[in-house]
Design an enzyme around this catalytic site. Structure first.
Site, PDB file in Angstrom:
ATOM      1  CE  LYS A 186      -4.213  -1.727   0.111  1.00  0.00           C
ATOM      2  NZ  LYS A 186      -4.034  -3.295   0.047  1.00  0.00           N
TER       3      LYS A 186
HETATM    4  C1  LIG Z   1      -5.595  -4.025   0.478  1.00  0.00           C
HETATM    5  C2  LIG Z   1      -6.885  -3.916   0.806  1.00  0.00           C
HETATM    6  C3  LIG Z   1      -7.892  -4.420   1.694  1.00  0.00           C
HETATM    7  C4  LIG Z   1      -7.151  -5.181   2.814  1.00  0.00           C
HETATM    8  O1  LIG Z   1      -6.122  -4.705   3.518  1.00  0.00           O
HETATM    9  P1  LIG Z   1      -5.057  -6.030   4.104  1.00  0.00           P
HETATM   10  O2  LIG Z   1      -4.282  -4.992   5.081  1.00  0.00           O
HETATM   11  O3  LIG Z   1      -4.315  -6.363   2.815  1.00  0.00           O
HETATM   12  O4  LIG Z   1      -5.946  -6.792   4.893  1.00  0.00           O
HETATM   13  C5  LIG Z   1      -9.101  -3.910   1.772  1.00  0.00           C
HETATM   14  N1  LIG Z   1      -9.533  -3.277   0.735  1.00  0.00           N
HETATM   15  C6  LIG Z   1      -8.731  -2.892  -0.402  1.00  0.00           C
HETATM   16  C7  LIG Z   1      -9.480  -2.055  -1.401  1.00  0.00           C
HETATM   17  C8  LIG Z   1      -7.635  -3.100  -0.408  1.00  0.00           C
HETATM   18  O5  LIG Z   1      -6.889  -2.628  -1.492  1.00  0.00           O
END
Ligand SMILES: *Cc1c(COP(=O)(O)O)cnc(C)c1O
Length: 397
Positions: A186
């Site tokens: 992210k």
């Molecule tokens: C990455 C992501 C998540 C979940 O995040 P994690 O930390 O990997 O559990 C939820 N929603 C969206 C749109 C994402 O891109």
């Protein structure tokens, strides 16, 4: 998008603070921790950056969604409206609580279509969960009006759009609750981690307790704390929070670089007859983590994506096929394959996802190609990439 591209001495310093005391837990051990409270510090700084009253850190973006829903009282049989284009965490977090994900179409924003949302409301609907996919947002004004009219909760999944804005507010802060992921890929990362923001003291207290076994966090003796309701363990570790604290300082610099790189690619692609761009709702500003564009048809989008890869352009996505982010790829959800028994509410209320008509979503997703925007590219590398993309796309048009 990925914050790991700018990983450095700052992250190491923060982590070492924690390692030197040996207190890897975010709660307690006051005497040993040399006054390091990385998770608490992150929460205070993040709430301020997101112009919200409160932040609750948790172990992932998926747990952020779960805890946010739980904090707002969502439970078995409650219906939560979500889009067909999203990450699997959307329905995972809803189903974790025994609640029912109701999938509805997206529009040219690549996020929830407000008209489809309104049409899907039933007496059991409790929450609308827009997902701001690939750096841009849902039409939050229209969704908020629908939520107000029907007395529903508005929960923003801003995991892919941190730093974007709508109507002068940071994404995630416009609804009743907003969720973020700090997983490894992210815009900023904790390694693994997630965050919830809200202006509601009640939701903050509920999430604070729920993510730590129901502990009320009153006093300094953890063993003697009371537990007003059932909870679970979705805590973040102090080590992960420490990494995030260093990354948070870098967020605005990352966004600036993304914006520069985004505009170079977008300007070059806009010279191509036949390429158009995803609609950004009025009053919105993307976080520039992706450039999302449409080709005139599904066939052309698929061949453009193939040509991009054959011309050595990496990090381009055709979500419609062979991917994990669109309902086409969720065979396990469509056929309700679970290890154990699902709740009777889920079995009774789930849409038949194999039979539901999502042709409106297909029409947009079939034509969509996305390019990730990296932070590490130099200006001349982005220019080369943009020219290469243009050549590849023109070769199929
Ligand atoms: C990455 C992501 C998540 C979940 O995040 P994690 O930390 O990997 O559990 C939820 N929603 C969206 C749109 C994402 O891109």
């Amino acid at each position: 998008m990925p914050g790991f591209e700018v990983f450095g001495a700052e992250e190491r310093k923060q982590v070492n603070d924690v390692l030197e005391t040996g207190v890897l837990m975010r709660y307690g051990f006051d005497g040993m921790r040399n006054n390091h409270w990385k998770a608490k510090e992150f929460e205070t700084a993040f709430a301020k950056r997101m112009q919200s009253n409160y932040c609750q850190l948790v172990s992932s973006g998926t747990s952020a969604l779960t805890v946010a829903l739980a904090a707002a009282g969502i439970g078995a049989g409650d219906e939560v409206i979500m889009p067909t284009f999203t990450f699997v965490a959307s329905f995972e977090s809803i189903m974790m609580l025994g609640a029912i994900p109701i999938l509805v179409d997206i529009d040219d924003t690549l996020t929830l279509d407000p008209a489809a949302v309104e049409a899907a409301i039933t007496p059991k609907t409790k929450c609308v969960m827009p997902v701001h996919m690939c750096g841009s947002m849902a039409d939050l004004g229209a969704l908020k009006a629908i939520c107000t009219k029907h007395n529903l909760l508005l929960l923003e999944d801003a995991c892919q759009a941190i730093g974007g804005m709508y109507d002068g507010k940071p994404l995630g802060s416009y609804g009743d609750l907003g969720c973020f992921s700090f997983d490894y890929v992210k815009t900023i990362t904790c390694g693994e981690g997630g965050g919830i923001i809200t202006n509601s003291e009640k939701y903050k207290l509920n999430s604070d307790h729920y993510q730590d076994h129901g502990h009320d966090h009153v006093g300094t003796d953890r063993g003697a704390e009371s537990h007003p309701f059932l909870g679970y363990n979705f805590r973040i570790s102090e080590l992960n929070a420490a990494v995030g604290l260093a990354q948070l300082d870098k967020l605005d610099g990352i966004l600036k670089t993304q914006e520069r790189n985004y505009h170079i690619i977008r300007e070059t692609l806009s010279q191509i007859d036949g390429v158009t761009f995803r609609r950004v709702p009025e009053g919105g500003e993307e976080n520039y983590s992706f450039v999302n564009f449409f080709l005139p048809s599904e066939n052309l989008a698929e061949s453009a994506h193939k040509a991009l890869s054959e011309n050595g352009v990496d990090a381009c996505f055709y979500w419609f096929k062979n991917n994990w982010h669109y309902i086409n790829g969720w065979e396990h959800l469509r056929n309700l394959k679970s290890l154990g028994n699902l709740s009777s509410e889920v079995k009774a209320q789930m849409q038949d996802l194999n039979a539901t008509d999502f042709s409106k979503s297909d029409a947009w997703m079939g034509r969509t190609v996305s390019s990730l925007v990296k932070i590490g590219w130099t200006e001349s590398q982005v220019r080369d990439r943009a020219e290469c993309m243009k050549k590849a796309i023109l070769s199929v048009l």
